[in-house]
Motif scaffolding. Sequence first.
Motif: not given
Length: 128
Positions: A41-44, A105-111
């Motif tokens: 989520s942070l880099f890809q 989606l990336a933010t929620v996945s990272g959380l």
Amino acid sequence: MKILRRHWGLVALVLLLTAWWTTQVGPGVLYLLSGAVVLWSLFQAPAWCGAATRSRGGFCRNNSRGLLLGCHLREHRWQKFKMLFYSSRWAAFSRGTWATPSAKLATVSGLIGSVSAIATGIKDFVLS
């Protein structure tokens, strides 16, 4: 195959949620899957660039990879990452993390990955 290369973090997220649901895996697997989801989520993860442009308070709307990196423009590549170190820019950074469905989606996945890693550490500490 191309879609799997772009969205492998979602596969890791599904495996992580399944691992928590079954409760028969060790903390090492949970840490590994949590870390993979957070790194994706942070880099890809596909997201919106959101770097500040030269126009009046505008933000770049190009696609980027990950929540911390900018788009293909040289000036934008690390601008979002640098925003984290200036408290006055946190609002602009967080605005970009909720801008599009893929960024959400990336933010929620990272959380979820971060909370999973913390919960695994607490569970591992309490049970040992």
